[in-house]
Design an enzyme around this catalytic site. Structure first.
Site, mmCIF file in Angstrom:
data_model
loop_
_atom_site.group_PDB
_atom_site.id
_atom_site.type_symbol
_atom_site.label_atom_id
_atom_site.label_comp_id
_atom_site.label_asym_id
_atom_site.label_seq_id
_atom_site.Cartn_x
_atom_site.Cartn_y
_atom_site.Cartn_z
ATOM 1 N N SER A 1 6.999 -9.873 -26.460
ATOM 2 C CA SER A 1 8.038 -9.217 -26.890
ATOM 3 C C SER A 1 7.547 -8.002 -26.326
ATOM 4 C CB SER A 1 7.288 -9.526 -28.428
ATOM 5 O OG SER A 1 8.302 -8.297 -28.977
ATOM 6 N N ASP B 1 13.234 -7.995 -29.112
ATOM 7 C CA ASP B 1 13.629 -7.931 -31.294
ATOM 8 C C ASP B 1 14.840 -6.830 -31.886
ATOM 9 O OD1 ASP B 1 11.414 -9.185 -32.271
ATOM 10 O OD2 ASP B 1 10.129 -8.638 -31.220
ATOM 11 N N MET C 1 16.208 -4.820 -34.726
ATOM 12 C CA MET C 1 16.406 -4.195 -35.719
ATOM 13 C C MET C 1 17.497 -3.594 -36.060
ATOM 14 S SD MET C 1 12.391 -3.976 -35.979
ATOM 15 C CE MET C 1 11.237 -4.995 -34.844
ATOM 16 N N HIS D 1 11.645 -12.117 -24.997
ATOM 17 C CA HIS D 1 11.301 -11.914 -26.587
ATOM 18 C C HIS D 1 11.892 -10.624 -27.207
ATOM 19 C CE1 HIS D 1 11.271 -13.468 -30.651
ATOM 20 N NE2 HIS D 1 10.983 -12.065 -31.249
ATOM 21 N N HIS E 1 16.300 -11.557 -31.596
ATOM 22 C CA HIS E 1 15.433 -12.125 -32.331
ATOM 23 C C HIS E 1 16.546 -10.889 -32.936
ATOM 24 C CE1 HIS E 1 11.783 -11.769 -35.442
ATOM 25 N NE2 HIS E 1 13.220 -12.353 -36.123
ATOM 26 N N MET F 1 8.551 -16.535 -39.269
ATOM 27 C CA MET F 1 7.207 -15.516 -38.837
ATOM 28 C C MET F 1 6.176 -15.449 -39.964
ATOM 29 S SD MET F 1 9.904 -13.575 -37.447
ATOM 30 C CE MET F 1 8.693 -11.933 -37.816
ATOM 31 N N ASP G 1 5.782 -16.044 -34.263
ATOM 32 C CA ASP G 1 6.319 -14.654 -33.747
ATOM 33 C C ASP G 1 5.847 -14.223 -35.212
ATOM 34 O OD1 ASP G 1 6.742 -12.230 -33.613
ATOM 35 O OD2 ASP G 1 9.065 -12.960 -33.385
#
Length: 222
Positions: A8, A33, A35, A31, A64, A135, A173
């Site tokens: 990540s 993230d 948000m 990866h 993600h 998760m 994750d």
């Protein structure tokens, strides 16, 4: 398919992302993230950044989406160059339709479950998914402590995948490190997101290789 390690970049130096990705050449995926400060209390990347990053690496991007209303915007991440897009079932209004749309646009379709969300109600969705993400921390921030209480869910997910005879990858994750990856692999996970463990190491790529070795050894134990 075998074991896959997906660092990540949330835990990397965000001011020089292309260089940071170049430090993990052994990784299977990058990866990312995403948000929105609504579904989770943090704000990070969007499709424009992902499109830029995709032009600077040959490692495929795994997005993600920790966002509200992924049904409306998930395809933008495929168009930005992501090879895999994960939406949260807690946020998706029509998960089957969304998974099919992602596949139709050429990406791997993945669905994520927060720690408190059980896997069993979504058993029938597994054939629609290329990957299921369990998760092992509450989504929103990197560097959290691994939640051992999620291990039974990983085992249950693996059993359901085998029951249906599908080739759905099982990703974990949150808090994945040399200390926790063995337990995850033994429980049945085969794709591992590691952020702090990789980017806090002196040699991130060496850490990717070490994590892979530990997971492969654990997954080969009968």
């Amino acid at each position: 398919m075998g074991i896959q390690i997906t660092p990540s970049i949330l835990n990397s130096d965000l001011s020089r992302l292309a260089d940071e990705v170049a430090r993990i050449g052994s990784a299977d995926w990058v990866h990312v993230d995403v948000m929105d400060n609504h579904f989770v209390p943090n704000l990070t990347f969007g499709p424009t950044m992902l499109e830029s990053l995709s032009r600077h690496t040959d490692i495929p991007l795994d997005a993600h989406l920790m966002i509200e209303d992924p049904d409306r915007t998930a395809i933008e991440y495929v168009e930005a160059g992501c090879g895999s897009v994960t939406f949260h079932v807690e946020a998706a209004g029509a998960p089957v339709r969304l998974a099919r749309e992602l596949r139709a646009h050429g990406a791997r379709a993945a669905m994520a479950l927060k720690p408190a969300t059980p896997v069993e109600p979504y058993e029938e969705l597994l054939p629609e998914l290329d990957m299921l993400l369990v998760m092992t921390v509450e989504p929103g921030f990197g560097g959290q402590k691994f939640l051992d209480l999620c291990l039974p869910k990983i085992r249950a997910a693996r059993q359901l995948i085998e029951k249906h005879g599908v080739e759905t990858w099982l990703q974990v994750d949150g808090g994945v490190s040399l200390e926790t990856i063995e337990r995850c692999a033994e429980a049945g996970a085969d794709v591992f997101v590691a952020g702090s463990a990789v980017y806090s190491a002196d040699d991130p790529d060496r850490m990717v290789q070490e994590l892979r070795a530990v997971a492969e050894a654990a997954s080969s134990v009968e």
